[in-house]
Design an enzyme around this catalytic site. Structure first.
Site, PDB file in Angstrom:
ATOM      1  N   ASP A   1       0.817  -1.223   0.000  1.00  0.00           N
ATOM      2  CA  ASP A   1       0.000   0.000   0.000  1.00  0.00           C
ATOM      3  C   ASP A   1       0.851   1.275   0.000  1.00  0.00           C
ATOM      4  O   ASP A   1       0.332   2.382   0.085  1.00  0.00           O
ATOM      5  CB  ASP A   1      -0.950   0.018   1.195  1.00  0.00           C
ATOM      6  CG  ASP A   1      -0.224  -0.040   2.538  1.00  0.00           C
ATOM      7  OD1 ASP A   1       1.028  -0.066   2.535  1.00  0.00           O
ATOM      8  OD2 ASP A   1      -0.894  -0.064   3.583  1.00  0.00           O
ATOM      9  N   GLY A   2       2.173   1.117  -0.088  1.00  0.00           N
ATOM     10  CA  GLY A   2       3.063   2.268  -0.156  1.00  0.00           C
ATOM     11  C   GLY A   2       3.606   2.743   1.172  1.00  0.00           C
ATOM     12  O   GLY A   2       4.427   3.666   1.227  1.00  0.00           O
TER      13      GLY A   2
ATOM     14  N   ASP B   1      25.125  27.859  -7.404  1.00  0.00           N
ATOM     15  CA  ASP B   1      23.835  27.842  -6.715  1.00  0.00           C
ATOM     16  C   ASP B   1      23.681  26.548  -5.930  1.00  0.00           C
ATOM     17  O   ASP B   1      24.370  25.557  -6.186  1.00  0.00           O
ATOM     18  CB  ASP B   1      22.689  27.984  -7.723  1.00  0.00           C
ATOM     19  CG  ASP B   1      21.428  28.564  -7.095  1.00  0.00           C
ATOM     20  OD1 ASP B   1      21.466  28.910  -5.905  1.00  0.00           O
ATOM     21  OD2 ASP B   1      20.404  28.661  -7.787  1.00  0.00           O
TER      22      ASP B   1
ATOM     23  N   GLN C   1      10.932  26.268   1.728  1.00  0.00           N
ATOM     24  CA  GLN C   1       9.827  26.820   2.510  1.00  0.00           C
ATOM     25  C   GLN C   1      10.379  27.268   3.864  1.00  0.00           C
ATOM     26  O   GLN C   1      10.019  26.735   4.908  1.00  0.00           O
ATOM     27  CB  GLN C   1       8.723  25.775   2.656  1.00  0.00           C
ATOM     28  CG  GLN C   1       8.126  25.334   1.318  1.00  0.00           C
ATOM     29  CD  GLN C   1       7.033  24.308   1.477  1.00  0.00           C
ATOM     30  OE1 GLN C   1       6.170  24.425   2.331  1.00  0.00           O
ATOM     31  NE2 GLN C   1       7.056  23.273   0.645  1.00  0.00           N
TER      32      GLN C   1
ATOM     33  N   THR D   1      13.201  23.203 -11.235  1.00  0.00           N
ATOM     34  CA  THR D   1      12.737  23.291 -12.623  1.00  0.00           C
ATOM     35  C   THR D   1      13.841  23.790 -13.542  1.00  0.00           C
ATOM     36  O   THR D   1      13.792  23.585 -14.753  1.00  0.00           O
ATOM     37  CB  THR D   1      11.534  24.243 -12.745  1.00  0.00           C
ATOM     38  OG1 THR D   1      11.947  25.571 -12.402  1.00  0.00           O
ATOM     39  CG2 THR D   1      10.406  23.809 -11.818  1.00  0.00           C
ATOM     40  N   GLY D   2      14.843  24.451 -12.985  1.00  0.00           N
ATOM     41  CA  GLY D   2      15.932  24.991 -13.788  1.00  0.00           C
ATOM     42  C   GLY D   2      15.644  26.367 -14.347  1.00  0.00           C
ATOM     43  O   GLY D   2      16.495  26.960 -15.027  1.00  0.00           O
TER      44      GLY D   2
ATOM     45  N   ARG E   1      11.698  37.650  -5.674  1.00  0.00           N
ATOM     46  CA  ARG E   1      10.606  36.681  -5.554  1.00  0.00           C
ATOM     47  C   ARG E   1       9.318  37.425  -5.237  1.00  0.00           C
ATOM     48  O   ARG E   1       9.199  38.067  -4.195  1.00  0.00           O
ATOM     49  CB  ARG E   1      10.902  35.646  -4.465  1.00  0.00           C
ATOM     50  CG  ARG E   1       9.789  34.608  -4.277  1.00  0.00           C
ATOM     51  CD  ARG E   1      10.226  33.456  -3.406  1.00  0.00           C
ATOM     52  NE  ARG E   1      11.221  32.624  -4.046  1.00  0.00           N
ATOM     53  CZ  ARG E   1      10.952  31.693  -4.963  1.00  0.00           C
ATOM     54  NH1 ARG E   1       9.700  31.509  -5.353  1.00  0.00           N
ATOM     55  NH2 ARG E   1      11.907  30.971  -5.475  1.00  0.00           N
TER      56      ARG E   1
ATOM     57  N   LYS F   1      17.382  39.191  -8.469  1.00  0.00           N
ATOM     58  CA  LYS F   1      16.183  38.371  -8.651  1.00  0.00           C
ATOM     59  C   LYS F   1      15.239  38.676  -7.505  1.00  0.00           C
ATOM     60  O   LYS F   1      15.638  38.659  -6.348  1.00  0.00           O
ATOM     61  CB  LYS F   1      16.513  36.870  -8.661  1.00  0.00           C
ATOM     62  CG  LYS F   1      15.307  36.015  -9.015  1.00  0.00           C
ATOM     63  CD  LYS F   1      15.616  34.519  -8.963  1.00  0.00           C
ATOM     64  CE  LYS F   1      15.373  33.957  -7.580  1.00  0.00           C
ATOM     65  NZ  LYS F   1      15.389  32.487  -7.533  1.00  0.00           N
TER      66      LYS F   1
END
Length: 284
Positions: free
Chosen positions: A40-41, A214, A101, A219-220, A190, A188
């Site tokens: 079931d994982g 970095d 996060q 996602t690059g 955010r 940059k």
């Protein structure tokens, strides 16, 4: 007395290198079907020798990728086993999950990074936490916890300079990376948890081989933007020096956009070409 390393599933690629360097390594046992997961994982973990480790210093080596969620469940099972056995536990994260996060960007969100650290220290009585290039590096809240942050950038830079030349221009893709590495970065901003903007902060790329340093590739997108700006600004060649290769599609995008990718094996990726085993041994 040599330290004992207990490796979670996602850190098992360090077993052979650690053994070759004469370190004691324990791998948790699998279930009766010789698997880490039930049908079931759900996660299974067992350390039959745990009681023999009572009073000893044990380092749990864990990588938070490629399965961050089930990986944390396995980590907690191992920590509970060691806690009940009376071990003196430390954790070494080659890659820390939920590291992006690291603060509350919008109302209704949580600082997942600090919440996880707090639980490890307060509930599982973890004495020390070692982390290679945590994304939350140098956040103010980090000072409250027994965390040792370990940079992998010197290893990456050393290899890049050896192959690309000592005069390689090093840059960060954003101010967050600049905060962590001390290397001048792009502007940059955010806007929220999902959207960013980037522009050149005045770095002179013209005619230079440039290496962007970095901590992470997901996602690059950020790194590809950096490459585009550097090339438009006259860079002769652009290479990427990355610690954690989190998402395979992102790794592929970076390899396509850069002349070369230097990537550590904090996460078990076939593209990794910089080994951090000595960092683990030296810093724990």
């Amino acid at each position: 007395m040599k330290k004992i390393f207990i490796l979670t599933t996602q850190a098992e690629h360090f077993a052979k290198p650690l053994i070759n360097k004469k370190r004691k390594v324990i791998l948790p046992e699998k279930n009766r079907e010789r698997k880490r997961f039930f049908p079931d994982g759900e996660v299974y973990s067992k350390i039959p020798s745990a009681e023999k480790l009572k009073g000893q210093k044990v380092i749990v080596l864990h990588s938070g990728c490629p399965e961050p969620n089930s990986g944390l469940v396995e980590l907690e099972l191992i920590l509970q086993i060691l806690k009940e056995a009376g071990c003196k536990v430390e954790i070494f994260f080659t890659y820390f999950p939920y590291g992006m996060q690291d603060c509350v960007f919008e109302k209704g969100e949580a600082n997942s990074s600090e919440n996880l650290i707090k639980k490890l220290v307060s509930y599982y009585s973890v004495k020390k936490i070692y982390i290679i290039d945590p994304h939350f590096g140098k956040r103010e809240w980090v000072k409250k916890y027994p965390i040792k942050q370990i940079p992998a950038s010197p290893l990456l830079i050393k290899k890049a300079k050896k192959e690309m030349g000592e005069d390689i221009l090093l840059a960060s893709p954003d101010k967050g990376s600049e905060r962590r590495t001390g290397i001048c970065g792009m502007n940059k901003r955010r806007l929220n948890s999902f959207t960013v903007e980037m522009e050149n902060s005045g770095i002179n790329f013209r005619g230079k081989t440039t290496g962007v340093v970095d901590d992470i590739v997901k996602t690059g997108g950020t790194l590809v933007k950096f490459s585009e700006i550097a090339r438009k600004s006259g860079a002769k060649k652009v290479v990427a020096l990355i610690t954690h290769g989190v998402i395979l599609e992102g790794i592929k995008r970076v390899k396509k956009s850069f002349s070369k990718l230097y990537l550590t094996n904090t996460i078990n990726r076939k593209e990794a070409n910089v080994d951090v085993t000595d960092l683990i041994i030296k810093n724990s």
